[in-house]
Design a protein around this motif. Structure first.
Motif, PDB file in Angstrom:
ATOM      1  N   LEU A 992      62.406  25.183 -54.745  1.00  0.00           N
ATOM      2  CA  LEU A 992      60.596  24.970 -54.173  1.00  0.00           C
ATOM      3  C   LEU A 992      60.373  24.195 -53.040  1.00  0.00           C
ATOM      4  N   PRO A 993      59.192  24.973 -51.590  1.00  0.00           N
ATOM      5  CA  PRO A 993      59.158  24.056 -50.826  1.00  0.00           C
ATOM      6  C   PRO A 993      58.118  22.816 -51.710  1.00  0.00           C
ATOM      7  N   SER A 994      57.663  22.420 -50.889  1.00  0.00           N
ATOM      8  CA  SER A 994      56.856  20.750 -51.214  1.00  0.00           C
ATOM      9  C   SER A 994      55.567  21.074 -51.265  1.00  0.00           C
ATOM     10  N   ARG A 995      54.159  20.417 -51.492  1.00  0.00           N
ATOM     11  CA  ARG A 995      52.620  21.200 -50.710  1.00  0.00           C
ATOM     12  C   ARG A 995      52.265  20.556 -49.242  1.00  0.00           C
ATOM     13  N   ASP A 996      53.537  19.763 -48.784  1.00  0.00           N
ATOM     14  CA  ASP A 996      52.853  19.486 -47.614  1.00  0.00           C
ATOM     15  C   ASP A 996      53.241  20.725 -46.338  1.00  0.00           C
ATOM     16  N   ALA A 997      54.917  21.181 -46.600  1.00  0.00           N
ATOM     17  CA  ALA A 997      55.243  21.918 -46.067  1.00  0.00           C
ATOM     18  C   ALA A 997      54.427  23.341 -45.646  1.00  0.00           C
ATOM     19  N   LEU A 998      52.934  23.669 -46.929  1.00  0.00           N
ATOM     20  CA  LEU A 998      52.535  24.721 -46.299  1.00  0.00           C
ATOM     21  C   LEU A 998      51.766  24.162 -45.363  1.00  0.00           C
ATOM     22  N   CYS A 999      51.082  22.828 -45.187  1.00  0.00           N
ATOM     23  CA  CYS A 999      50.227  22.458 -43.933  1.00  0.00           C
ATOM     24  C   CYS A 999      48.993  23.017 -44.362  1.00  0.00           C
ATOM     25  N   LEU A1000      48.285  22.755 -45.356  1.00  0.00           N
ATOM     26  CA  LEU A1000      47.070  22.825 -46.196  1.00  0.00           C
ATOM     27  C   LEU A1000      46.086  22.955 -45.209  1.00  0.00           C
ATOM     28  N   GLY A1001      45.745  22.205 -44.515  1.00  0.00           N
ATOM     29  CA  GLY A1001      44.581  21.393 -43.729  1.00  0.00           C
ATOM     30  C   GLY A1001      45.129  22.324 -42.522  1.00  0.00           C
ATOM     31  N   ASP A1002      46.092  22.340 -41.545  1.00  0.00           N
ATOM     32  CA  ASP A1002      45.858  23.543 -40.563  1.00  0.00           C
ATOM     33  C   ASP A1002      45.375  24.351 -40.624  1.00  0.00           C
ATOM     34  N   ARG A1003      46.062  25.621 -42.056  1.00  0.00           N
ATOM     35  CA  ARG A1003      45.128  26.213 -42.415  1.00  0.00           C
ATOM     36  C   ARG A1003      44.297  26.960 -43.052  1.00  0.00           C
ATOM     37  N   VAL A1004      43.426  26.348 -44.114  1.00  0.00           N
ATOM     38  CA  VAL A1004      42.296  25.581 -44.937  1.00  0.00           C
ATOM     39  C   VAL A1004      40.800  25.896 -43.317  1.00  0.00           C
ATOM     40  N   ILE A1005      41.467  25.037 -41.827  1.00  0.00           N
ATOM     41  CA  ILE A1005      40.466  25.419 -41.758  1.00  0.00           C
ATOM     42  C   ILE A1005      39.845  26.712 -40.277  1.00  0.00           C
ATOM     43  N   VAL A1006      41.775  27.778 -40.525  1.00  0.00           N
ATOM     44  CA  VAL A1006      41.736  28.866 -40.140  1.00  0.00           C
ATOM     45  C   VAL A1006      40.825  29.958 -40.465  1.00  0.00           C
ATOM     46  N   TYR A1007      41.353  29.584 -42.046  1.00  0.00           N
ATOM     47  CA  TYR A1007      40.650  31.134 -42.681  1.00  0.00           C
ATOM     48  C   TYR A1007      38.900  30.386 -43.916  1.00  0.00           C
TER      49      TYR A1007
END
Length: 1706
Positions: A992-1007
């Motif tokens: 499974l990918p790690s949580r960091d691999a999702l780059c949540l910070g960058d994605r959240v500010i987009v959506y």
């Protein structure tokens, strides 16, 4: 007059006035006078005659309306009783009328017609006297001879019984001069003879004609007949000739038969010659001809004077006239044409009654001619006479049928129409029997078969549409057909109605129609008539005695009747169009139900259950059109219906026979007919049910042979049919397809050569390949999966697909791609596009199919390489930018694109991290569409992201096969949850990918900004995207050293976020801001510290979003994050966040967003480290100063606003001190500015200018403070809100005083300051009011501006009202008038909200307002009074006495505006039901009565309304006193019910309804509820006045005297309408009263007023009403004595009237 009156009423004078009014210049007055005189004529006709005789002595030259006088005189003479007729007097009148007539040579003037009516009226009493007077002028030398003859004609028409016995005398005088009559006068004489003869015929109804037709009269008539026939009927003047023929037509029955017989040879041609003229003349000629034929053929005195041979010319002439009737149908001459048509038919009937057989032969012969108009006319006559001469023509049936049969091939539409109508008439008389009957029925069916498209093609095929000269080819006949005046649609409608008529109403036709009508269903030429045929069959089955056994027997015994299988095959295919004309589908389904007994017995019950469902689907055509796929759905229903019918039948032989019928009927449909595609499918589903392989192979060979694969619809139908067959016979279908494919093997070489030769060959090859591909595809779709799997695998391994992929034509591409999609096999670049510039629907469909095929390509092994996958993405992502239209083509394309993206994600990577990288790569590519300024692109992007996250979540959490299998499958191994974190033992494919691999910070500010989007769908999907991201992240391993939120809080926040999404799904109308706040709260908890920092670092892009609400949402999110979690940020994080915010502030273009960004910076400074934030701000500012011209920057220098925001604390304190100083300075200056009203305070101009400069400077400085003070400055303004508001309000008054003199700069500066103040304290509504009114100062608009501002402040800040009011109350004593007015305007609004403060403040305000109601300024007086009545309701009773006293005083004010305000304030305070009104009730009533006659409309209306409001206090001790006031004002209320102004009328109506209950008259209440009471029409109002006068007289007799005095006084009102109302009401009361005192007191007075007003008033409405009132008074029962009066002293009376009339006219 009343009997109590000792003197006689001057009725003669009144009548003279009425007669004189006949010459009034106003039509209204003329009409009213005429109506009164006509109504009075029966009461005293002699007096009216005397008055009319008086004015008529001078003739029309002296009296302008002599025609009206003569009309009145004729009515009066008609009203004379036998004993009142004075011969000498009548002789005088006759001579008067005769003198007028002979005074001019004209004979058509209105006054001459009126004089003629007068002589006719005299003749009704004294015919001999009248005729003797006329005989005097019956000489050839008299110029009035035509007029005298016309009068005799009119007298004969009006009184035939008195004229006819005197006919001899008339003829004896007219005949000697008849030969010398001039041509222009001959029509008059001819018309006179016609009227005299008509009088004779009318006389014969009561008395025998022989009593007056002696030898002399007969001789006279014979002579006149010969003269008219020989000379006048042959005149060159058409009018003379026509009138002579019309007269001769009436004379033919009165002359001798010998003369008539001798005249026939000449008279008949004369009549026939007139048919060459227009319709009117043809009608007159036909009437005369009818009379001639009746007199010649139907006489009881001898045999017919004309043989049939003599009549042939006449009848031949009449036949074309019938054709002319159809030509004028629909035009303005239609009525005359119809009359002519009927008269012609009467002529033929007259002949037919004498010569029935000869006429029958004549008509048949004419119908056989090749002349269309003769044939048409003969058929029309036959249709008309067949029911009327049925006995005489009964033995001619065979001849008629033979003749009609010969006409069945006639092509003229007019003849066809007449023939169809004749066939219906023949059917009603049982002429249609046997084969001939079937032939005629077939004729009707053939003409019912014209479709709308055929008719449109016929009409549009010609360049110029002229109904008389248009030709077209009917059905498949090549001979040209002349349409004439009959349209094809008209002929079709007549045949349809005729066919239904003979089916339903003629029981005898059953033997002809059944089973013959079944033959009309199958032939192609009758396809358009199938709906009508089916309806006829259904009606026969419903209403006739057709039983199942008999039906079956008759159908089987007749070999010419189609077999049931053939009928069923035809009807099923014709069901194709559910919107066809005449509800074709419904009619077919209905007839199938009725004919179910013809088919195998098992289908009956099935059809009874299934057919109603199908009928319900097509019952509503408009609803059906809303479904874009209705045709496909309907075709599927038909196929299912056929399939289930075949299953129910269970009869192999019958199914085989039905299949043969389907195959045979291919010839009934053209290749481009959509019915052919349905026929393919019908045969295909039938073959699916057959087990005989040889039969199936033969039929699919036949199906392929008869198909036209060049037409896409036909090709698709064939492919679906092959698929249906393949469901049971896959091998047979594949063998057929292989055979076809082998035969076209050389097509590749043909295609190559076609590039150098003929493109059409390439298209033919494309069509074949497209058809083959579709047939393979649908074979795969319909065939069972267990059978098709091996076949399709083998098929893919062959070279077949490579052949199919070489097509070029767009429609062929669509077919091939659809087939590949159906087969589920590889297709590479099948629909490579040339670009997105050509967005035709066809291309979009092709691209959608190509995307679907690419999805299949990506999903199967072997997998695509990363390079190929990127090429696919690059080539397809651009589809997100397609426009919305056409939605039907674009939406499926986008759906396919999203599916393709998901497929790429599912088949990418070998482990979780690589898949996560692929996901982020795709998402970053879609970011441009997620943040697009176009709604539909954002929606598409968000949907794509959400769908991919769903796939990724399933892939990472539940296990997902790379081949697309979900759940348990043979390709994957499920992970044991117990070993979830022991990943070292697992293969890399399942990591499974790690949580960091999702780059949540960058994605959240987009959506996250999308959650505040303007589009509700985008908001909902964005929230779901965030939910999916965090749901996935919580299921993934976290880094060991991560600083994250506790897992319980995270799951709680995620649950809250899912609750928000659930709410959004249920209710899209929820407040978006509330939803966004909850989303931010949840995200703030779910983010780890590192993810939060990344989110804040990327906020610049979010704040610069192109969608304003989204940008605001980004700012709001930043503020929320730094407020709740700012303590987690280190200095580096703070510095980078501040830099991002400053970058956004510089780049954002909208001022509001810049300000909000600066607020975010302030929030960052407040909750983190201000030193770091300010350091970044200063650094950025220093950079701008060095590199930019900050004074000329567009939109201002952002750093200046930044300094105002997060600046150090001490600067704000200094600004606060400055603010208080500025307010103090403005307060000091305000007392010495503007014009002086209470004193003379003049000073040195230099000092004044200096103070003005100081004032301007203070305002500018204050403006700067308001705009740049920040939060602390705002709090300072808030603390001094009352003083600031009061000073600015007062300066509005001062500056407006300067603006009046043209100095607008001070006002403009003050308004800018006021606007800045509003922005500072957040009073946006007040700012809008200032922006709306700006510098207006016209009509005291600035006072309204102050009032609006005060009202806004009172609503927004009610707690400040008391303090502001106290300050402004002191300024009411200022000497400056404008400031006093400004203070009064504000206080009048603030006082409404003064209940927030102490009672002492309210007392102080009320005292100040009461003290200044006597101010020098009317504006101050008005505003103070308006403020007093706006005291809060809970306190107003404490001050009622003072308020009512002020109102009472100001009702007598010298200024009209103040008076109006007082009335309005009285209305306002009365609505609150105050106490103490009773003490001033009478005084208020008296003052309001004085204002009710004001010339000001608003004053008048509100005074009436206020009086009505006072009625609520007219009870108890005040009842009697107030009732007296009601009676005093009631007449005025009634008169103003029809005031010139609508508002006054409405106020009076409401007031009367309010005071009426006090009078306790039930009948009056009922009268007020009638329509007449609320009507604005004068006639309704006068009816109401009469009814009201009756109520007054009956129930309020004691008040009538008072009412009359008040009403008579209103006769002198300044409004003409009120004068007229008063005149009519007073006259109505006098006419109805029985009170002798009232009569004695007012009759003479009212009569004098009426006579004077009627003579002298300059208003037409007054004069007209006087005329009506005089008539009403003279008709009343009280005035009996005048009915015996006669006119005395005519000359003197006449002179007085003349002088009055001349005065009025001048």
């Amino acid at each position: 007059m009343a009997s109590s009156s000792g003197n006689s009423l001057p009725a003669p004078e009144a009548i003279q006035v009425l007669v004189s009014s006949l010459a009034d210049e106003s039509p209204m007055v003329k009409q009213a006078s005429m109506a009164s005189l006509k109504s009075l004529a029966p009461l005293n006709p002699l007096l009216i005659l005397d008055c009319c005789l008086t004015v008529s002595r001078g003739g029309r030259r002296r009296f302008g309306n002599i025609a009206g006088v003569f009309q009145v005189m004729s009515i009066a003479i008609g009203a004379l009783e036998e004993g009142e007729v004075d011969t000498s007097y009548m002789a005088k009148l006759a001579k008067l009328a005769t003198a007028e007539i002979i005074s001019s040579k004209e004979i058509k003037a209105d006054w001459q017609r009126a004089a003629s009516s007068l002589l006719v009226a005299i003749g009704s009493h004294l015919p001999d006297l009248m005729m003797e007077e006329l005989f005097i002028h019956l000489s050839a030398q008299s110029s009035a001879l035509p007029a005298m003859v016309q009068i005799l004609a009119d007298f004969a028409t009006s009184d035939a019984l008195q004229f006819t016995p005197r006919l001899k005398g008339v003829l004896s005088r007219v005949l000697p001069i008849l030969g010398n009559v001039r041509d222009q006068h001959r029509p008059i004489f001819a018309n006179a003879f016609k009227c005299w003869c008509q009088a004779c015929w009318q006389y014969s109804v009561e008395f025998p004609l022989s009593s007056i037709l002696d030898s002399d009269v007969t001789s006279f008539l014979n002579s006149a007949f010969e003269l008219l026939l020989q000379n006048w009927a042959t005149s060159r003047d058409l009018k003379v000739r026509t009138s002579a023929v019309e007269a001769l037509g009436q004379m033919v029955g009165l002359v001798t038969r010998t003369l008539l017989k001798a005249a026939l040879p000449k008279f008949v041609p004369i009549i026939l010659e007139l048919y060459r003229r227009d319709q009117d003349i043809a009608f007159l000629a036909t009437c005369s001809l009818h009379s001639l034929l009746s007199a010649s053929l139907l006489s009881e005195n001898g045999s017919p004077l004309l043989d049939f041979e003599d009549l042939t010319v006449v009848l031949s002439t009449l036949l074309p006239v019938l054709c002319n009737y159809t030509d004028v149908k629909g035009s303005s001459d239609f009525s005359v044409g119809l009359k002519t048509y009927n008269e012609v038919q009467h002529c033929f009937l007259t002949v037919g009654l004498v010569y029935p057989e000869d006429l029958f032969i004549f008509l048949l012969n004419k119908s056989k001619l090749k002349e269309d108009h003769m044939t048409f006319g003969a058929l029309c006559v036959l249709k008309h006479l067949l029911p009327r001469l049925s006995e005489g023509w009964h033995n001619k049936r065979s001849a008629l049928i033979e003749a009609i049969t010969a006409l069945l091939e006639e092509h003229n539409l007019g003849v066809c129409k007449a023939l169809a109508e004749l066939i219906v008439v023949m059917a009603s008389h049982c002429y249609l029997v046997g084969p001939s009957g079937e032939l005629f029925v077939e004729y009707l069916v053939r003409h019912c078969a014209m479709s709308d498209q055929e008719i449109d093609d016929i009409i549009s095929s010609k360049d110029i549409f002229k109904p008389s000269y248009l030709y077209y080819s009917f059905q498949q006949k090549r001979s040209e057909v002349k349409i004439g005046a009959v349209r094809p649609t008209e002929l079709r409608a007549i045949c349809e109605k005729g066919l239904l008529l003979i089916t339903i109403t003629i029981p005898e036709m059953e033997h002809v129609l059944w089973p013959f009508m079944l033959k009309m269903i199958i032939p192609r030429v009758y396809a358009g008539a199938v709906a009508t045929v089916c309806r006829c069959i259904s009606d026969m089955c419903r209403h006739r005695s057709l039983h199942n056994d008999r039906m079956i027997r008759e159908c089987r015994t007749r070999v010419d009747i189609p077999r049931p299988e053939e009928l069923f095959a035809r009807l099923v295919v014709l069901l194709h169009d559910p919107l066809a004309r005449e509800q074709l589908a419904t009619q077919i389904l209905t007839v199938l139900c009725y004919l179910a007994s013809l088919f195998p017995k098992n289908v009956n019950m099935f059809w009874q259950d299934e057919i109603p469902k199908m009928k319900a689907y097509v019952s509503d055509a408009e609803d059906l059109k809303q479904d874009l796929c209705y045709q496909e759905t309907w075709d599927d229903m038909i196929i299912n219906f056929l399939a289930e019918t075949l299953d129910v039948v269970q009869d192999t032989d019958w199914v085989i026979s039905l299949g043969n019928a389907f195959a045979k009927q291919y010839e009934l449909y053209t290749s481009d007919d959509e019915h052919s595609a349905l026929l393919h499918r019908c045969l295909g589903i039938l073959l699916q049910k057959v087990d005989n392989r040889t039969y199936v192979r033969d039929k699919i060979d036949w199906m392929y042979k008869r198909s036209n694969i060049t037409i896409p619809e036909n090709r698709l139908g064939l492919a679906k049919a092959m698929g249906l067959v393949a469901a049971s016979h896959l091998d047979t279908v594949l063998d057929k397809l292989k055979e076809v494919l082998d035969n076209i093997g050389e097509s590749i070489l043909q295609r190559f050569l076609s590039f150098f030769s003929d493109k059409s060959k390439m298209k033919d090859s494309d069509d074949i390949h497209a058809a083959m591909a579709l047939m393979y595809g649908y074979a795969a779709r319909y065939a069972p999966s267990t059978v098709i799997e091996a076949r399709i695998d083998a098929l893919v391994g062959t070279n077949m697909l490579s052949h199919l992929l070489i097509v070029r034509h767009p429609s062929a591409k669509q077919a091939v791609i659809t087939a590949i999609d159906l087969l589920g096999r590889a297709v590479i670049n099948a629909a490579e596009s040339d670009g997105f510039s050509d967005l035709s629907v066809e291309l979009l469909h092709t691209q959608a199919l190509a995307l679907s095929a690419c999805t299949t390509l990506v999903s199967v092994d072997p997998k695509l390489t990363n390079e190929m996958r990127n090429i696919v993405m690059k080539a397809t992502l651009g589809f997100f930018a397609l426009p919305n239209d056409p939605a039907g083509a674009v939406n499926p394309l986008i759906d396919n694109l999203i599916t393709l993206m998901c497929a790429i994600l599912l088949t990418s990577g070998e482990d979780g991290r690589s898949r996560a990288e692929q996901l982020l790569h795709i998402l970053r590519q879609i970011d441009q569409y997620v943040s697009s300024p176009l709604d539909y692109q954002r929606k598409r992007g968000c949907h794509a992201v959400y769908e991919m996250l769903l796939k990724f979540r399933t892939l990472c959490i539940t296990g997902y096969c790379a081949l697309g299998c979900q759940g348990s499958c043979k390709h994957i191994k499920q992970i044991d949850r117990s070993s979830r974190f022991n990943v070292a033992k697992l293969p890399s494919a399942f990591l499974l990918p790690s949580r960091d691999a999702l780059c949540l910070g960058d994605r959240v500010i987009v959506y996250l900004p999308r959650c505040a989007d303007t589009n509700s769908e985008v908001r909902k999907v964005s929230a779901q995207i965030l939910d999916q991201f965090f749901d996935i992240s919580l299921s993934l391993p976290r880094p060991v050293a991560s600083n994250s939120t506790p897992i319980e809080s995270s799951y709680a926040a995620l649950s809250s976020l899912e609750d928000v999404i659930a709410i959004l799904r249920r209710d899209t109308s929820i407040d978006p801001s509330e939803v966004f706040n909850r989303v931010i709260s949840s995200v703030c908890i779910l983010l780890t510290k590192d993810e939060l920092v990344a989110t804040l670092h990327g906020c610049s892009v979010a704040i610069c979003d192109k969608i304003k609400p989204s940008a605001e949402g980004g700012i709001q999110a930043v503020i929320e994050f730094v407020t709740k979690r700012g303590n987690e940020l280190n200095e580096t994080d703070i510095s980078r966040t501040a830099q991002s915010l400053l970058s956004a502030a510089i780049h954002v273009t909208e001022k509001y967003l810049r300000h909000e960004t600066l607020v975010a910076i302030s929030s960052l400074a407040e909750h983190t480290c201000p030193r770091v934030v300010f350091s970044e701000v200063l650094t950025a500012a220093a950079r701008d100063i060095v590199t930019k011209d900050i004074l000329r920057m567009p939109g201002g220098w952002p750093m200046q606003d930044a300094f105002y925001g997060p600046s150090p604390q001490g600067s704000h304190e200094l600004l606060c001190v400055s603010n208080m100083h500025l307010i103090s300075a403005l307060s000091c200056i305000s007392g010495h500015k503007g014009d002086i009203g209470k004193g003379d305070l003049s000073g040195d101009s230099v000092v004044a200018r200096t103070e003005n400069d100081i004032l301007q400077a203070a305002i500018v400085a204050l403006t700067a403070f308001f705009r740049g003070g920040g939060k602390i400055g705002k709090r300072a303004v808030e603390n001094n809100y009352a003083s600031v508001t009061a000073i600015l309000t007062l300066h509005l008054g001062s500056c407006h005083s300067q603006s009046v003199s043209g100095q607008h700069e001070e006002l403009r500066t003050l308004l800018i300051a006021f606007q800045a103040f509003c922005e500072c304290v957040g009073d946006l509504e007040m700012g809008k009011i200032l922006a709306r009114d700006r510098e207006h100062n016209v009509n005291e608009m600035w006072i309204n501006l102050i009032g609006d501002l005060a009202g806004c402040i009172s609503i927004k800040r009610p707690k400040e009202v008391s303090a502001i009011s106290v300050i402004l109350s002191k300024y009411l004593n200022q000497p400056v008038r404008f400031q006093r007015e400004a203070a009064a305007a504000a206080l009048s609004e603030y006082v409404r909200y003064s209940n927030e403060g102490s009672s002492s403040v309210l007392e102080e305000i009320v005292e100040a307002l009461c003290r200044h109601v006597s101010d020098d300024s009317p504006m101050v007086r008005r505003l103070c009074l308006r403020g007093l009545v706006q005291i809060p309701p809970i306190h107003i009773n404490m001050y009622t006495k003072e308020i009512l006293g002020v109102i009472l005083a100001l009702l007598d004010d010298s200024d009209n505006s103040v008076q109006l305000t007082a009335v309005l304030c009285l209305l306002s305070i009365l609505q609150s039901s105050p106490e103490g009104v009773e003490h001033v009730l009478l005084n208020l009533c008296v003052r309001l009565r004085n204002l009710q006659v004001s010339m000001d409309t608003k004053m008048r209306a509100n005074a009436f309304a206020a009086f009505g409001a006072l009625s609520d206090y007219g009870s108890g001790a005040q009842h009697d006193a107030f009732l007296e006031q009601v009676h005093a004002v009631l007449p005025r209320l009634v008169l103003h019910l029809l005031d010139e102004e609508y508002s006054v009328r409405q106020a009076c109506r409401i007031t009367i309804k309010r005071v009426a209950p006090l009078m306790e008259l039930d009948d009056l209440i009922l009268l007020l509820n009638t329509h007449r009471f609320i009507s604005d029409h004068r006639s309704d109002y006068q009816d109401f006045l009469r009814d009201l006068a009756r109520q007054f007289v009956q129930h309020l007799a004691s008040r009538v005297d008072t009412y009359m005095a008040s009403i008579i006084q209103a006769v002198d009102a300044p409004w003409p309408a009120i004068q007229a109302n008063a005149i009519y009401l007073s006259s109505s009361m006098l006419a109805l009263t029985d009170d002798q005192h009232i009569s004695a007191s007012y009759y003479y007075q009212v009569f004098g007023l009426l006579v004077g007003k009627a003579s002298r008033s300059t208003d037409a409405i007054v004069r007209a009403t006087c005329s009506s009132a005089l008539g009403m008074l003279l008709k009343s029962a009280n005035l009996i004595s005048w009915r015996a009066d006669r006119l005395d002293r005519i000359d003197s009376g006449r002179s007085s009237i003349d002088s009055e009339s001349s005065t009025r006219r001048s």
